[in-house]
Design a protein around this motif. Structure first.
Motif, PDB file in Angstrom:
ATOM      1  N   GLU A  16     -48.676  -4.824  26.561  1.00 14.04           N
ATOM      2  CA  GLU A  16     -47.427  -4.095  26.720  1.00 14.04           C
ATOM      3  C   GLU A  16     -46.240  -5.027  26.570  1.00 14.04           C
ATOM      4  OE1 GLU A  16     -47.949  -2.591  30.686  1.00 14.04           O
ATOM      5  OE2 GLU A  16     -47.033  -4.370  31.604  1.00 14.04           O
ATOM      6  N   SER A  17     -45.079  -4.455  26.285  1.00 14.53           N
ATOM      7  CA  SER A  17     -43.835  -5.202  26.175  1.00 14.53           C
ATOM      8  C   SER A  17     -42.691  -4.303  26.618  1.00 14.53           C
ATOM      9  CB  SER A  17     -43.597  -5.685  24.742  1.00 14.53           C
ATOM     10  OG  SER A  17     -44.598  -6.592  24.330  1.00 14.53           O
ATOM     11  N   GLU A  18     -41.571  -4.936  26.941  1.00 13.76           N
ATOM     12  CA  GLU A  18     -40.394  -4.182  27.376  1.00 13.76           C
ATOM     13  C   GLU A  18     -39.329  -4.184  26.287  1.00 13.76           C
ATOM     14  OE1 GLU A  18     -36.778  -4.508  30.670  1.00 13.76           O
ATOM     15  OE2 GLU A  18     -38.674  -5.563  31.019  1.00 13.76           O
ATOM     16  N   ILE A  19     -38.743  -3.021  26.033  1.00 15.73           N
ATOM     17  CA  ILE A  19     -37.631  -2.931  25.102  1.00 15.73           C
ATOM     18  C   ILE A  19     -36.383  -3.432  25.823  1.00 15.73           C
ATOM     19  CG2 ILE A  19     -36.239  -1.439  23.623  1.00 15.73           C
ATOM     20  CD1 ILE A  19     -39.116  -1.585  22.738  1.00 15.73           C
ATOM     21  N   VAL A  20     -35.902  -4.608  25.441  1.00 19.55           N
ATOM     22  CA  VAL A  20     -34.732  -5.184  26.099  1.00 19.55           C
ATOM     23  C   VAL A  20     -33.452  -4.589  25.532  1.00 19.55           C
ATOM     24  CG1 VAL A  20     -33.441  -7.309  26.521  1.00 19.55           C
ATOM     25  CG2 VAL A  20     -35.934  -7.328  26.597  1.00 19.55           C
ATOM     26  N   LYS A  21     -33.349  -4.520  24.215  1.00 19.65           N
ATOM     27  CA  LYS A  21     -32.122  -4.018  23.603  1.00 19.65           C
ATOM     28  C   LYS A  21     -32.415  -3.489  22.205  1.00 19.65           C
ATOM     29  CE  LYS A  21     -27.406  -5.431  22.376  1.00 19.65           C
ATOM     30  NZ  LYS A  21     -26.427  -6.555  22.327  1.00 19.65           N
ATOM     31  N   TRP A  22     -31.909  -2.299  21.937  1.00 14.47           N
ATOM     32  CA  TRP A  22     -31.977  -1.762  20.583  1.00 14.47           C
ATOM     33  C   TRP A  22     -30.831  -2.330  19.757  1.00 14.47           C
ATOM     34  CZ3 TRP A  22     -36.047   0.375  18.620  1.00 14.47           C
ATOM     35  CH2 TRP A  22     -36.919   1.126  19.404  1.00 14.47           C
ATOM     36  N   GLN A  23     -31.109  -2.707  18.527  1.00  7.15           N
ATOM     37  CA  GLN A  23     -30.084  -3.166  17.597  1.00  7.15           C
ATOM     38  C   GLN A  23     -29.705  -2.075  16.602  1.00  7.15           C
ATOM     39  OE1 GLN A  23     -28.596  -5.876  18.019  1.00  7.15           O
ATOM     40  NE2 GLN A  23     -29.942  -7.226  19.182  1.00  7.15           N
ATOM     41  N   ILE A  24     -30.298  -0.891  16.770  1.00  5.49           N
ATOM     42  CA  ILE A  24     -30.052   0.220  15.855  1.00  5.49           C
ATOM     43  C   ILE A  24     -29.839   1.490  16.676  1.00  5.49           C
ATOM     44  CG2 ILE A  24     -31.380  -0.721  13.921  1.00  5.49           C
ATOM     45  CD1 ILE A  24     -33.729   1.029  14.859  1.00  5.49           C
ATOM     46  N   ALA A  25     -29.411   2.546  16.011  1.00  2.00           N
ATOM     47  CA  ALA A  25     -29.234   3.848  16.654  1.00  2.00           C
ATOM     48  C   ALA A  25     -29.703   4.928  15.688  1.00  2.00           C
ATOM     49  CB  ALA A  25     -27.770   4.064  17.034  1.00  2.00           C
ATOM     50  N   VAL A  26     -29.929   6.116  16.213  1.00  2.00           N
ATOM     51  CA  VAL A  26     -30.303   7.241  15.367  1.00  2.00           C
ATOM     52  C   VAL A  26     -29.208   7.465  14.329  1.00  2.00           C
ATOM     53  CG1 VAL A  26     -30.702   9.725  15.331  1.00  2.00           C
ATOM     54  CG2 VAL A  26     -31.696   8.339  17.154  1.00  2.00           C
ATOM     55  N   GLY A  27     -29.623   7.601  13.074  1.00  2.00           N
ATOM     56  CA  GLY A  27     -28.669   7.778  11.983  1.00  2.00           C
ATOM     57  C   GLY A  27     -28.395   6.513  11.201  1.00  2.00           C
ATOM     58  N   ASP A  28     -28.746   5.360  11.782  1.00  2.00           N
ATOM     59  CA  ASP A  28     -28.543   4.100  11.074  1.00  2.00           C
ATOM     60  C   ASP A  28     -29.503   3.987   9.893  1.00  2.00           C
ATOM     61  OD1 ASP A  28     -26.613   3.411  12.832  1.00  2.00           O
ATOM     62  OD2 ASP A  28     -27.719   1.785  13.799  1.00  2.00           O
ATOM     63  N   THR A  29     -29.079   3.267   8.887  1.00  2.00           N
ATOM     64  CA  THR A  29     -29.965   2.913   7.780  1.00  2.00           C
ATOM     65  C   THR A  29     -30.396   1.466   7.979  1.00  2.00           C
ATOM     66  OG1 THR A  29     -28.885   4.413   6.239  1.00  2.00           O
ATOM     67  CG2 THR A  29     -30.176   2.611   5.285  1.00  2.00           C
ATOM     68  N   VAL A  30     -31.691   1.232   8.005  1.00  2.00           N
ATOM     69  CA  VAL A  30     -32.207  -0.107   8.255  1.00  2.00           C
ATOM     70  C   VAL A  30     -32.811  -0.673   6.982  1.00  2.00           C
ATOM     71  CG1 VAL A  30     -32.648   0.316  10.689  1.00  2.00           C
ATOM     72  CG2 VAL A  30     -34.450   0.758   9.037  1.00  2.00           C
ATOM     73  N   GLU A  31     -32.761  -1.967   6.863  1.00  2.00           N
ATOM     74  CA  GLU A  31     -33.322  -2.666   5.722  1.00  2.00           C
ATOM     75  C   GLU A  31     -34.688  -3.230   6.079  1.00  2.00           C
ATOM     76  OE1 GLU A  31     -30.520  -5.666   4.866  1.00  2.00           O
ATOM     77  OE2 GLU A  31     -28.873  -4.295   4.410  1.00  2.00           O
ATOM     78  N   LEU A  32     -35.434  -3.537   5.060  1.00  2.00           N
ATOM     79  CA  LEU A  32     -36.733  -4.166   5.247  1.00  2.00           C
ATOM     80  C   LEU A  32     -36.564  -5.507   5.947  1.00  2.00           C
ATOM     81  CD1 LEU A  32     -39.745  -3.733   4.453  1.00  2.00           C
ATOM     82  CD2 LEU A  32     -39.283  -5.135   2.449  1.00  2.00           C
ATOM     83  N   ASN A  33     -37.300  -5.717   7.029  1.00  2.00           N
ATOM     84  CA  ASN A  33     -37.287  -6.980   7.776  1.00  2.00           C
ATOM     85  C   ASN A  33     -36.029  -7.168   8.629  1.00  2.00           C
ATOM     86  OD1 ASN A  33     -39.180  -9.015   8.257  1.00  2.00           O
ATOM     87  ND2 ASN A  33     -37.965 -10.529   7.181  1.00  2.00           N
ATOM     88  N   GLN A  34     -35.200  -6.125   8.749  1.00  2.00           N
ATOM     89  CA  GLN A  34     -34.011  -6.200   9.603  1.00  2.00           C
ATOM     90  C   GLN A  34     -34.444  -6.141  11.070  1.00  2.00           C
ATOM     91  OE1 GLN A  34     -31.006  -3.208   8.826  1.00  2.00           O
ATOM     92  NE2 GLN A  34     -30.368  -3.212  10.965  1.00  2.00           N
ATOM     93  N   VAL A  35     -33.808  -6.940  11.923  1.00  2.00           N
ATOM     94  CA  VAL A  35     -34.106  -6.900  13.346  1.00  2.00           C
ATOM     95  C   VAL A  35     -33.634  -5.564  13.914  1.00  2.00           C
ATOM     96  CG1 VAL A  35     -33.615  -7.914  15.595  1.00  2.00           C
ATOM     97  CG2 VAL A  35     -33.994  -9.398  13.631  1.00  2.00           C
TER      98      VAL A  35
END
Length: 467
Positions: A16-35
């Motif tokens: 298991e792991s804890e989600i500390v912080k999201w760097q994205i939000a719903v609606g964002d466009t993410v790139e391959l290998n983006q944090v």
């Protein structure tokens, strides 16, 4: 096509792991290998990159949530086509990744199946994944945005720029600052945290803020010296979840204490010559810019002592019935961080000069305190040092880091009366505390090792007689 990204195995045998912080939000466009998130393992906070590109349609877990490996954490729509030359441009595999791990999504986009942190194609710029500003909201009810997809042939990925539909582009709003228990309380009470102004330190939303809003009032600002911000209604006890570093440390210490038969020895040393040497080195132009401390000299002395007493640099192989003696030294340094105790190590420390050790120690402590130590540097240690002297402590009985044969505790350097050349005078004195595994290290070997370190600290010139 919507694809679920499941929490990967981070390569540490964790479940298991804890989600500390999201760097994205719903609606964002993410790139391959983006944090896309910062994830806390039992040892460190690591960046989690996206294995494919597309538009974020859902975040399945809140910040602060503990997630089981294999559970979906984010859904991404990967149906949009790449623009320009990107569709045909090959994407290099990450260093050390197997070519067989690459696959193609239904739209022809490259996708990475590896489960380790740092997997995925390497960016063709400076090798560092891009971070993207978080959106104003994380739900499907967020304000509409206009997405402009740009070709990024020079980087081999598809970029996206988000703009508010309003004529004036506003900076994306940050998520209200609060702790996981407070967010849960708000959820239970049906309170929208975006409607609150935190009265805690630096605007932190507290339990009192949430409760007061639910009751139709406003919380009083926190006063200096008042009870902790997350203690409500005068509670006399505060319950802290056992997770992350604390959970790992507790398990490791229990295992070590009940597996390895500990022996502890102590040696008090007049380290005045070492302190005088440090003063001379700091004044020397050859050492300008280096952070030299008693720990630096102690680390170098430990390397010399290990060469003379190699049994202290061993591990117990129960499965094969062997004692494995290492010719290399991965020197662990116990570091107290805001997240708890961690023991990152300096690889092949025996090969470093005094300036090399100084640089490595500085980098190690700064990285550890920032919570950015990589899992690789938190494993594989062969012997450790814990500096309890920084807390004003003289001596203790340190517990072995699991898998290691010895750990050395460095006490505070104190100016006190001491016998010197037949007279009593004020000298700089330090106590060393050594714990070792009696299965691998006999009392004689441990004593000689400790005596060698003490001899070097008492007279640094002695090092010339030992190498």
């Amino acid at each position: 096509m919507i694809k679920d990204f499941k929490l990967p195995d981070l390569g540490e045998g964790l479940t298991e792991s804890e989600i500390v912080k999201w760097q994205i939000a719903v609606g964002d466009t993410v790139e391959l290998n983006q944090v896309i998130a910062e994830v806390e393992t039992a040892k460190a906070v690591v960046d989690l990159p996206s294995p494919f590109a597309g538009k974020v349609t859902a975040l399945h877990e809140d910040e602060g949530a503990t997630v089981q490996v294999g559970a979906p954490i984010v859904s991404i729509d990967v149906t949009e086509e790449l623009s320009g030359d990107d569709a045909a441009k090959p994407v290099p595999a990450a260093d050390g990744a197997d070519a067989g791990q690459e696959s193609k999504a239904g739209n022809g986009k490259p996708e990475r199946q590896s489960v380790l942190v740092g997997y995925g194609p390497a960016a063709e710029n400076d090798g560092r994944p891009k971070r993207r500003a978080r959106g104003a909201a994380r739900s499907a009810a967020a304000a509409p945005v206009e997405q402009t997809v740009q070709g990024a042939a020079d980087q081999g990925t598809t970029g996206a720029v988000e703009q508010a539909s309003s004529p004036t582009t506003a900076k994306p709003a940050e998520r209200p600052r609060s702790t996981p228990p407070v967010r849960k309380l708000a959820k239970d009470l049906g309170v929208d945290l975006t409607q609150l102004e935190g009265t805690g330190k630096d605007g932190l939303i507290t339990r009192q803020d949430v409760q007061a809003f639910a009751d139709g009032g406003a919380a009083e600002p926190a006063q200096a010296g008042a009870a902790p911000a997350d203690r409500r209604h005068g509670e006399r006890e505060v319950r802290i979840p056992i997770k992350g570093v604390r959970k790992h440390t507790a398990a490791a210490m229990v295992k070590s204490a009940f597996t390895a038969p500990h022996v502890s020895e102590f040696l008090t040393v007049d380290v005045t010559p070492t302190m005088e040497l440090l003063a001379k080195l700091k004044a020397s132009r050859a050492f300008a810019g280096y952070k030299l401390t008693p720990l630096t000299i102690l680390s170098k002395a430990l390397m010399v002592a290990l060469a003379r007493n190699p049994s202290l640099n061993s591990r117990w192989d129960e499965a094969n019935g062997e004692i494995v003696q290492m010719s290399y030294v991965n020197l662990g340094i116990a570091a107290a961080t805001p997240r708890g105790l961690v023991v990152p190590n300096i690889k092949d420390a025996e090969q470093l000069s005094l300036t090399g050790l100084a640089t490595a120690l500085t980098d190690l402590t700064e990285t550890a305190r920032a919570g950015k130590t990589s899992p690789e540097n938190l494993s594989g240690g062969t012997i450790s040092i814990t500096n309890i002297g920084v807390f004003g402590i003289d001596a203790g009985t340190p517990i072995l880091n699991p898998g290691e044969a010895a750990i050395l505790a460095m006490g505070a350097v104190r100016r006190q009366p001491w016998e010197y050349q037949g007279e009593v005078g004020l000298r700089e004195v330090m106590t060393l505390s050594l714990s070792f595994d009696h299965r691998m290290v006999d009392g004689e070997q441990g004593s000689r090792f400790l005596a060698d370190i003490g001899a070097i600290l008492a007279e640094p010139g002695m090092i010339l007689t030992m190498i």
